[in-house]
Design an enzyme around this catalytic site. Structure first.
Site, PDB file in Angstrom:
ATOM      1  N   CYS A 188       3.673   3.122   9.580  1.00 15.05           N
ATOM      2  CA  CYS A 188       3.862   4.456   8.989  1.00 15.05           C
ATOM      3  C   CYS A 188       4.785   5.289   9.874  1.00 15.05           C
ATOM      4  O   CYS A 188       4.525   5.470  11.068  1.00 15.05           O
ATOM      5  CB  CYS A 188       2.516   5.154   8.831  1.00 15.05           C
ATOM      6  SG  CYS A 188       2.705   6.790   8.108  1.00 15.05           S
ATOM      7  N   PRO A 200       0.844  -1.197   0.000  1.00 11.04           N
ATOM      8  CA  PRO A 200       0.000   0.000   0.000  1.00 11.04           C
ATOM      9  C   PRO A 200       0.876   1.242   0.000  1.00 11.04           C
ATOM     10  O   PRO A 200       1.861   1.304   0.733  1.00 11.04           O
ATOM     11  CB  PRO A 200      -0.764  -0.119   1.321  1.00 11.04           C
ATOM     12  CG  PRO A 200       0.089  -0.983   2.202  1.00 11.04           C
ATOM     13  CD  PRO A 200       0.827  -1.910   1.286  1.00 11.04           C
ATOM     14  N   GLY A 252       6.652  -2.345  -3.142  1.00 14.91           N
ATOM     15  CA  GLY A 252       6.095  -1.014  -3.312  1.00 14.91           C
ATOM     16  C   GLY A 252       6.821  -0.224  -4.386  1.00 14.91           C
ATOM     17  O   GLY A 252       6.459  -0.263  -5.563  1.00 14.91           O
ATOM     18  N   ARG A 253       7.866   0.476  -3.975  1.00 12.41           N
ATOM     19  CA  ARG A 253       8.552   1.376  -4.906  1.00 12.41           C
ATOM     20  C   ARG A 253       9.094   0.642  -6.124  1.00 12.41           C
ATOM     21  O   ARG A 253       9.103   1.187  -7.238  1.00 12.41           O
ATOM     22  CB  ARG A 253       9.672   2.106  -4.162  1.00 12.41           C
ATOM     23  CG  ARG A 253       9.128   3.012  -3.054  1.00 12.41           C
ATOM     24  CD  ARG A 253      10.198   3.407  -2.077  1.00 12.41           C
ATOM     25  NE  ARG A 253      10.760   2.245  -1.395  1.00 12.41           N
ATOM     26  CZ  ARG A 253      11.792   2.278  -0.566  1.00 12.41           C
ATOM     27  NH1 ARG A 253      12.390   3.435  -0.330  1.00 12.41           N
ATOM     28  NH2 ARG A 253      12.230   1.186   0.022  1.00 12.41           N
TER      29      ARG A 253
HETATM   30  C1  LIG Z   1       4.873   6.984  -1.228  1.00  7.80           C
HETATM   31  C2  LIG Z   1       4.697   5.911  -0.208  1.00  7.80           C
HETATM   32  C3  LIG Z   1       3.481   5.795   0.458  1.00  7.80           C
HETATM   33  C4  LIG Z   1       3.294   4.769   1.405  1.00  7.80           C
HETATM   34  N1  LIG Z   1       2.055   4.630   1.996  1.00  7.80           N
HETATM   35  C5  LIG Z   1       1.831   3.547   2.817  1.00  7.80           C
HETATM   36  C6  LIG Z   1       0.523   3.250   3.330  1.00  7.80           C
HETATM   37  O1  LIG Z   1      -0.478   3.936   3.044  1.00  7.80           O
HETATM   38  N2  LIG Z   1       0.393   2.175   4.147  1.00  7.80           N
HETATM   39  C7  LIG Z   1       1.459   1.363   4.478  1.00  7.80           C
HETATM   40  O2  LIG Z   1       1.311   0.380   5.216  1.00  7.80           O
HETATM   41  N3  LIG Z   1       2.693   1.617   3.993  1.00  7.80           N
HETATM   42  C8  LIG Z   1       2.898   2.665   3.159  1.00  7.80           C
HETATM   43  N4  LIG Z   1       4.140   2.852   2.620  1.00  7.80           N
HETATM   44  C9  LIG Z   1       5.222   1.874   2.897  1.00  7.80           C
HETATM   45  C10 LIG Z   1       5.215   0.773   1.825  1.00  7.80           C
HETATM   46  O3  LIG Z   1       4.021   0.022   1.859  1.00  7.80           O
HETATM   47  C11 LIG Z   1       6.404  -0.182   1.993  1.00  7.80           C
HETATM   48  O4  LIG Z   1       6.314  -0.769   3.286  1.00  7.80           O
HETATM   49  C12 LIG Z   1       7.754   0.515   1.890  1.00  7.80           C
HETATM   50  O5  LIG Z   1       7.775   1.396   0.774  1.00  7.80           O
HETATM   51  C13 LIG Z   1       8.896  -0.502   1.752  1.00  7.80           C
HETATM   52  O6  LIG Z   1       8.672  -1.341   0.639  1.00  7.80           O
HETATM   53  P1  LIG Z   1       9.397  -1.098  -0.798  1.00  7.80           P
HETATM   54  O7  LIG Z   1      10.878  -1.042  -0.550  1.00  7.80           O
HETATM   55  O8  LIG Z   1       8.988  -2.279  -1.633  1.00  7.80           O
HETATM   56  O9  LIG Z   1       8.891   0.204  -1.333  1.00  7.80           O
HETATM   57  C14 LIG Z   1       4.356   3.875   1.698  1.00  7.80           C
HETATM   58  C15 LIG Z   1       5.583   4.027   1.041  1.00  7.80           C
HETATM   59  C16 LIG Z   1       5.764   5.001   0.090  1.00  7.80           C
HETATM   60  C17 LIG Z   1       7.100   5.108  -0.631  1.00  7.80           C
END
Ligand SMILES: Cc1cc2nc3c(=O)[nH]c(=O)nc-3n(C[C@H](O)[C@H](O)[C@H](O)COP(=O)(O)O)c2cc1C
Length: 367
Positions: free
Chosen positions: A119, A34, A242-243
């Site tokens: 968060c 998310p 995510g990213r």
């Molecule tokens: C722009 C952005 C918004 C995010 N919003 C949420 C969110 O609404 N809920 C949540 O649990 N994590 C949120 N996250 C964290 C991501 O879900 C994830 O845990 C984090 O980016 C690490 O994973 P990744 O390296 O695959 O991006 C957000 C991250 C980013 C970069």
């Protein structure tokens, strides 16, 4: 007790009206992480065009005394265009409003309810919600107890490994173990570590060892190699990305091919990326709530491009950040991307958007 989330085995279809079946199969579950202001209806539709994950999670619904579920986020549940299940994520700290919101959301076609314990935004942590709650395991215990009882369907949690220190994780695991969760997604960093440090696969491995529910590993998966390494090092039942999925929406299909030992992994070119950008533009305009405004739309696209451009010619990122208007924006995209050469598989190691992912590939030191 919820109906379970078992990516590696059988997954019963719950007869409840609001429940969707979750994917089954022998390979790890792939989940789109998310992301607030990113993983909306338009983005989900675009992800699905490229194969998409097995499971979606909404942006978080803020929960407090007088809150009502945000209609814009509810759209991603009610109009879910993907045919795949979607969990509704909550962020909040008070049991009463959380339970009330569960009841409201279970009136919609959600595959389950997910609680955000990760968060790191100061404004959220100050209110003892999201990652801020990790400082209060006893309070988490109470919330999980109440939510487990209230949620009719699946109940999952997305957490970090502590607030200040990974050493806090053991205590948190004791709490998670008590509540019959249907899955636990773990972003392998503390709240303090934000988004840029390497992740701690050892903590995720520990969760896999001590919990009965499926554990989903999250953080720093940017390509097939980092995804496979994370699975190997943790034994997790799935990956949440995510990213890496904003940068490379082919990542889910690439992982499916690699995990299934199939040779047909997508190998996107510059022109494919250009197609992705066009699609994202069209879908975000089509589903946008506000009247179309070119400058605002370009600004929105710049936020996605900030991830997509990592690993490409640095002047692309530089030029895009200064783009004014749609014509300028697409002109720059064409200049850099209208070609048939393959895109780089990983972002640059110096990238500020993707840091520390190389550490996943390093084997842990033998004792
Ligand atoms: C722009 C952005 C918004 C995010 N919003 C949420 C969110 O609404 N809920 C949540 O649990 N994590 C949120 N996250 C964290 C991501 O879900 C994830 O845990 C984090 O980016 C690490 O994973 P990744 O390296 O695959 O991006 C957000 C991250 C980013 C970069």
């Amino acid at each position: 007790m919820g109906p379970g989330l078992a990516p590696g085995g059988d997954c019963a279809v719950d007869p409840a009206r609001t429940m969707q079946p979750l994917p089954t199969g022998p390979r790890p579950l792939l989940v789109l992480a998310p992301m607030q202001n990113v993983t909306d209806l338009a983005f989900m539709r675009v992800m699905e065009h490229f194969g998409g994950p097995d499971l979606y999670v909404t942006e978080y619904f803020r929960v407090y005394e007088t809150s009502r579920p945000d209609p814009a986020i509810l759209r991603s549940v009610d109009e879910n265009p993907t045919g795949k299940p979607i969990l509704a994520q909550l962020i909040g700290r008070d049991v009463g409003p959380l339970v009330r919101t569960v009841r409201e959301l279970e009136e919609h076609p959600v595959a389950g309810i997910d609680l955000n314990l990760g968060c790191p935004a100061p404004v959220v942590c100050r209110k003892d919600a999201g990652g801020g709650l990790l400082r209060q395991p006893a309070r988490i215990d109470r919330i999980l107890g109440a939510l487990r009882e209230a949620v009719q369907g699946r109940f999952t949690v997305k957490t970090r490994i502590g607030y200040d220190d990974p050493g806090e994780f053991e205590r948190l695991l004791e709490v998670f173990a008590r509540h019959d969760l249907d899955a636990l997604a773990i972003h392998g960093r503390t709240v303090r570590e934000g988004y840029r440090s390497p992740v701690h696969p050892g903590c995720i491995r520990r969760a896999v060892e001590v919990l009965d529910c499926p554990v989903i590993a999250n953080g720093n998966v940017v390509d097939v190699a980092t995804g496979r390494a994370y699975l190997r090092r943790t034994g997790a039942a799935g990956l949440m990305i995510g990213r890496g999925a904003i940068r490379n929406p082919w990542i889910f299909e690439q992982l499916r091919a690699a995990l299934g030992r199939r040779p047909d992994a997508p190998r996107p070119t510059g022109r494919d990326l250009l197609g992705y950008i066009h699609l994202l533009w069209e879908e975000t305009v089509r589903t946008g709530r506000k009247e179309f405004h070119a400058r605002r739309q370009v600004d929105k696209m710049k936020r996605y491009l900030g991830y997509m451009s990592q690993g490409l010619d640095p002047s692309f990122d530089h030029r895009i950040r200064r783009a004014i208007g749609a014509e300028d924006f697409f002109g720059i995209c064409r200049e850099f991307l209208d070609h048939d050469r393959p895109l780089p598989g990983t972002p640059s190691e110096e990238s500020k958007r993707f840091c520390g992912f190389r550490d996943l590939l390093a084997e842990p030191l033998k004792a």
